[in-house]
Design a protein around this motif. Structure first.
Motif, PDB file in Angstrom:
ATOM      1  N   ALA A   1       0.523  12.537   2.403  1.00  0.00           N
ATOM      2  CA  ALA A   1      -0.794  12.406   1.376  1.00  0.00           C
ATOM      3  C   ALA A   1      -0.362  12.372  -0.104  1.00  0.00           C
ATOM      4  CB  ALA A   1      -1.728  13.658   1.827  1.00  0.00           C
ATOM      5  N   GLN A   2       0.552  13.122  -0.372  1.00  0.00           N
ATOM      6  CA  GLN A   2       1.277  13.341  -1.587  1.00  0.00           C
ATOM      7  C   GLN A   2       1.666  11.892  -2.040  1.00  0.00           C
ATOM      8  OE1 GLN A   2       3.852  16.659  -1.812  1.00  0.00           O
ATOM      9  NE2 GLN A   2       2.396  18.048  -1.216  1.00  0.00           N
ATOM     10  N   ILE A   3       2.357  11.275  -1.064  1.00  0.00           N
ATOM     11  CA  ILE A   3       2.818   9.927  -1.507  1.00  0.00           C
ATOM     12  C   ILE A   3       1.751   8.864  -1.634  1.00  0.00           C
ATOM     13  CG2 ILE A   3       4.191   7.843  -0.228  1.00  0.00           C
ATOM     14  CD1 ILE A   3       5.832   9.930   1.644  1.00  0.00           C
ATOM     15  N   GLU A   4       0.773   9.196  -0.937  1.00  0.00           N
ATOM     16  CA  GLU A   4      -0.457   8.169  -1.154  1.00  0.00           C
ATOM     17  C   GLU A   4      -1.210   8.615  -2.625  1.00  0.00           C
ATOM     18  OE1 GLU A   4      -2.999   9.267   2.141  1.00  0.00           O
ATOM     19  OE2 GLU A   4      -1.679   8.191   3.496  1.00  0.00           O
ATOM     20  N   TYR A   5      -1.076   9.996  -3.076  1.00  0.00           N
ATOM     21  CA  TYR A   5      -1.395  10.257  -4.255  1.00  0.00           C
ATOM     22  C   TYR A   5      -0.619   9.374  -5.355  1.00  0.00           C
ATOM     23  CZ  TYR A   5      -1.422  12.878  -8.573  1.00  0.00           C
ATOM     24  OH  TYR A   5      -1.546  13.121 -10.016  1.00  0.00           O
ATOM     25  N   LEU A   6       0.704   9.580  -5.178  1.00  0.00           N
ATOM     26  CA  LEU A   6       1.754   8.890  -6.151  1.00  0.00           C
ATOM     27  C   LEU A   6       1.330   7.292  -6.174  1.00  0.00           C
ATOM     28  CD1 LEU A   6       5.155  10.578  -5.163  1.00  0.00           C
ATOM     29  CD2 LEU A   6       3.640  10.768  -7.282  1.00  0.00           C
ATOM     30  N   GLU A   7       1.109   6.704  -5.130  1.00  0.00           N
ATOM     31  CA  GLU A   7       0.985   5.604  -5.130  1.00  0.00           C
ATOM     32  C   GLU A   7      -0.291   5.096  -5.770  1.00  0.00           C
ATOM     33  OE1 GLU A   7       0.997   1.481  -2.032  1.00  0.00           O
ATOM     34  OE2 GLU A   7       0.256   3.552  -1.146  1.00  0.00           O
ATOM     35  N   HIS A   8      -1.315   5.752  -5.448  1.00  0.00           N
ATOM     36  CA  HIS A   8      -2.602   5.489  -6.475  1.00  0.00           C
ATOM     37  C   HIS A   8      -2.637   5.758  -7.716  1.00  0.00           C
ATOM     38  CE1 HIS A   8      -6.958   5.485  -6.943  1.00  0.00           C
ATOM     39  NE2 HIS A   8      -6.743   6.580  -7.552  1.00  0.00           N
ATOM     40  N   THR A   9      -1.997   6.740  -8.019  1.00  0.00           N
ATOM     41  CA  THR A   9      -1.894   7.105  -9.451  1.00  0.00           C
ATOM     42  C   THR A   9      -1.108   6.137 -10.193  1.00  0.00           C
ATOM     43  OG1 THR A   9      -2.103   9.440  -8.814  1.00  0.00           O
ATOM     44  CG2 THR A   9      -1.179   9.076 -10.918  1.00  0.00           C
ATOM     45  N   PHE A  10       0.037   5.809  -9.462  1.00  0.00           N
ATOM     46  CA  PHE A  10       0.757   4.780 -10.135  1.00  0.00           C
ATOM     47  C   PHE A  10       0.164   3.323 -10.504  1.00  0.00           C
ATOM     48  CE2 PHE A  10       4.388   1.992 -11.186  1.00  0.00           C
ATOM     49  CZ  PHE A  10       5.349   2.670 -11.300  1.00  0.00           C
TER      50      PHE A  10
ATOM     51  N   PRO B   1      -3.451  26.238  -9.359  1.00  0.00           N
ATOM     52  CA  PRO B   1      -3.130  26.261  -8.040  1.00  0.00           C
ATOM     53  C   PRO B   1      -3.935  25.487  -7.109  1.00  0.00           C
ATOM     54  CG  PRO B   1      -2.997  28.431  -8.886  1.00  0.00           C
ATOM     55  CD  PRO B   1      -3.408  27.802  -9.898  1.00  0.00           C
ATOM     56  N   LEU B   2      -3.431  24.803  -6.257  1.00  0.00           N
ATOM     57  CA  LEU B   2      -3.915  23.864  -5.322  1.00  0.00           C
ATOM     58  C   LEU B   2      -4.350  22.477  -5.836  1.00  0.00           C
ATOM     59  CD1 LEU B   2      -5.997  26.413  -2.992  1.00  0.00           C
ATOM     60  CD2 LEU B   2      -3.825  25.495  -2.714  1.00  0.00           C
ATOM     61  N   THR B   3      -4.271  22.227  -7.185  1.00  0.00           N
ATOM     62  CA  THR B   3      -4.399  20.963  -7.785  1.00  0.00           C
ATOM     63  C   THR B   3      -3.645  19.692  -7.237  1.00  0.00           C
ATOM     64  OG1 THR B   3      -4.875  21.982 -10.099  1.00  0.00           O
ATOM     65  CG2 THR B   3      -4.174  19.777 -10.041  1.00  0.00           C
ATOM     66  N   LYS B   4      -4.296  18.883  -6.846  1.00  0.00           N
ATOM     67  CA  LYS B   4      -3.777  17.655  -6.221  1.00  0.00           C
ATOM     68  C   LYS B   4      -2.850  17.004  -6.866  1.00  0.00           C
ATOM     69  CE  LYS B   4      -5.940  19.220  -2.534  1.00  0.00           C
ATOM     70  NZ  LYS B   4      -5.313  19.764  -1.295  1.00  0.00           N
ATOM     71  N   GLY B   5      -1.798  17.405  -7.775  1.00  0.00           N
ATOM     72  CA  GLY B   5      -0.873  16.690  -8.420  1.00  0.00           C
ATOM     73  C   GLY B   5      -1.504  16.606  -9.701  1.00  0.00           C
ATOM     74  N   LYS B   6      -0.595  16.081 -10.774  1.00  0.00           N
ATOM     75  CA  LYS B   6      -0.895  15.912 -12.273  1.00  0.00           C
ATOM     76  C   LYS B   6       0.113  14.826 -12.757  1.00  0.00           C
ATOM     77  CE  LYS B   6      -1.786  18.120 -16.610  1.00  0.00           C
ATOM     78  NZ  LYS B   6      -1.922  19.335 -17.431  1.00  0.00           N
ATOM     79  N   ALA B   7      -0.181  13.814 -13.206  1.00  0.00           N
ATOM     80  CA  ALA B   7       0.748  12.599 -13.578  1.00  0.00           C
ATOM     81  C   ALA B   7       1.264  12.387 -12.485  1.00  0.00           C
ATOM     82  CB  ALA B   7       1.491  13.042 -14.754  1.00  0.00           C
TER      83      ALA B   7
ATOM     84  N   LYS C   1      -3.376   4.742 -13.078  1.00  0.00           N
ATOM     85  CA  LYS C   1      -2.924   5.328 -14.514  1.00  0.00           C
ATOM     86  C   LYS C   1      -1.710   4.643 -15.062  1.00  0.00           C
ATOM     87  CE  LYS C   1      -2.495   9.710 -16.750  1.00  0.00           C
ATOM     88  NZ  LYS C   1      -2.303  11.332 -16.611  1.00  0.00           N
ATOM     89  N   TYR C   2      -0.954   4.080 -14.344  1.00  0.00           N
ATOM     90  CA  TYR C   2       0.212   3.478 -14.899  1.00  0.00           C
ATOM     91  C   TYR C   2       0.338   2.050 -14.465  1.00  0.00           C
ATOM     92  CZ  TYR C   2       1.526   8.499 -15.401  1.00  0.00           C
ATOM     93  OH  TYR C   2       1.406   9.704 -15.824  1.00  0.00           O
ATOM     94  N   ALA C   3      -0.901   1.492 -14.499  1.00  0.00           N
ATOM     95  CA  ALA C   3      -0.944  -0.062 -14.077  1.00  0.00           C
ATOM     96  C   ALA C   3       0.020  -0.899 -14.790  1.00  0.00           C
ATOM     97  CB  ALA C   3      -2.384  -0.506 -13.833  1.00  0.00           C
ATOM     98  N   SER C   4       0.250  -0.510 -16.000  1.00  0.00           N
ATOM     99  CA  SER C   4       1.163  -1.585 -16.761  1.00  0.00           C
ATOM    100  C   SER C   4       2.268  -1.723 -16.432  1.00  0.00           C
ATOM    101  CB  SER C   4       0.825  -1.086 -18.375  1.00  0.00           C
ATOM    102  OG  SER C   4       1.282   0.276 -18.512  1.00  0.00           O
ATOM    103  N   THR C   5       2.859  -0.553 -15.538  1.00  0.00           N
ATOM    104  CA  THR C   5       4.179  -0.634 -15.203  1.00  0.00           C
ATOM    105  C   THR C   5       4.206  -1.160 -13.704  1.00  0.00           C
ATOM    106  OG1 THR C   5       4.759   1.429 -16.370  1.00  0.00           O
ATOM    107  CG2 THR C   5       6.280   1.050 -14.558  1.00  0.00           C
ATOM    108  N   SER C   6       5.172  -2.023 -13.301  1.00  0.00           N
ATOM    109  CA  SER C   6       5.087  -2.669 -12.261  1.00  0.00           C
ATOM    110  C   SER C   6       5.818  -1.768 -11.079  1.00  0.00           C
ATOM    111  CB  SER C   6       5.998  -3.803 -12.310  1.00  0.00           C
ATOM    112  OG  SER C   6       6.358  -4.563 -10.963  1.00  0.00           O
ATOM    113  N   LEU C   7       4.979  -1.732 -10.049  1.00  0.00           N
ATOM    114  CA  LEU C   7       5.361  -0.700  -8.895  1.00  0.00           C
ATOM    115  C   LEU C   7       6.486  -1.552  -8.413  1.00  0.00           C
ATOM    116  CD1 LEU C   7       5.051   1.715  -7.239  1.00  0.00           C
ATOM    117  CD2 LEU C   7       3.571   0.384  -5.902  1.00  0.00           C
ATOM    118  N   ALA C   8       6.446  -2.847  -8.350  1.00  0.00           N
ATOM    119  CA  ALA C   8       7.678  -3.634  -7.319  1.00  0.00           C
ATOM    120  C   ALA C   8       8.951  -3.566  -8.233  1.00  0.00           C
ATOM    121  CB  ALA C   8       7.059  -4.993  -7.140  1.00  0.00           C
ATOM    122  N   ASP C   9       8.883  -3.629  -9.673  1.00  0.00           N
ATOM    123  CA  ASP C   9      10.031  -4.027 -10.479  1.00  0.00           C
ATOM    124  C   ASP C   9      10.429  -3.086 -11.193  1.00  0.00           C
ATOM    125  OD1 ASP C   9       9.792  -6.723  -9.507  1.00  0.00           O
ATOM    126  OD2 ASP C   9       8.124  -7.222 -11.193  1.00  0.00           O
ATOM    127  N   SER C  10       9.812  -1.865 -11.246  1.00  0.00           N
ATOM    128  CA  SER C  10      10.451  -0.877 -12.025  1.00  0.00           C
ATOM    129  C   SER C  10      11.481   0.133 -11.217  1.00  0.00           C
ATOM    130  CB  SER C  10       9.122  -0.048 -12.565  1.00  0.00           C
ATOM    131  OG  SER C  10       8.409   0.631 -11.441  1.00  0.00           O
TER     132      SER C  10
END
Length: 206
Positions: free
Chosen positions: A62-71, A41-47, A74-83
């Motif tokens: 802040a959760q949106i910022e977590y998603l953007e940073h993680t994307f 509990p209180l973990t700031k997200g997973k995957a 951790k998932y840098a090979s997937t294009s944020l703009a094109d996927s």
């Protein structure tokens, strides 16, 4: 006390779990971001599951910022703009838990509406090519009523009543205020979603 993120209906990635992520993966094996296993509990997200225990709508940016940073890391090979992306937004139950303590329900709903609109503005500014599924809130006080049928649940409510003070500490009046707030918050959520649907052209908003 663990969070079973791998089984969460939207973002769970555990093998055999009946989740949206797993259903989509049946048709597209390249889907990424599903969370597996558990977290504390209180973990700031997973995957790409950014949920945080006890979060309120004011915590979503802040959760949106977590998603953007993680994307982007951790998932840098997937294009944020094109996927193509699917984002499920389910928030508000913890806001409802304080409804009986924060005065006028209409004023609370208006504040919630403004925050919801800001959240969706941030989502669309941050994540292009994204389907957004916004869920409304169930009647949180019904959890208390159902829980009274089980001795285990009755004891748990006594231990963690601070998590949702209006549910037990303030009795039936508190739960009635929560029920009123659920209706008001869901009404403004529908209004905000309708506003975004009206201004987003499906042919060009991708």
């Amino acid at each position: 006390v663990l969070e079973w993120r791998g089984d969460v209906y939207s973002m769970g990635g555990n093998k055999g779990a009946l989740t949206v992520a797993n259903f989509i993966k049946t048709y597209n094996s390249h889907v990424v971001g599903a969370a597996t296993g558990t977290s504390l509990p209180l973990t700031k997200g997973k995957a790409l599951n950014a949920a945080v225990s006890g979060a309120k709508i004011s915590d979503v940016p802040a959760q949106i910022e977590y998603l953007e940073h993680t994307f982007k890391t951790k998932y840098a090979s997937t294009s944020l703009a094109d996927s193509n992306k699917l984002l499920t937004l389910w928030i508000g139950a913890n806001d409802i838990c304080g409804a009986c303590k924060h005065g006028n329900i209409s004023e609370q709903a208006a504040a919630y509406e403004a925050k919801m609109e800001a959240v969706l503005d941030k989502v669309f500014a941050t994540f292009p090519r994204t389907f957004v599924s916004v869920l409304t809130i169930f009647n949180v006080s019904d959890v208390y009523v159902a829980g009274q049928q089980k001795a285990y649940c009755r004891e748990i409510f006594k231990i963690v009543q601070s998590e949702c003070g209006c549910m037990e500490k303030y009795g039936w009046e508190g739960r009635a205020a929560m029920g009123e707030a659920v209706v008001a918050f869901n009404n403004v959520t529908h209004a905000v979603v309708a506003k975004f649907q009206a201004k987003l052209d499906p042919a060009t908003s991708w």
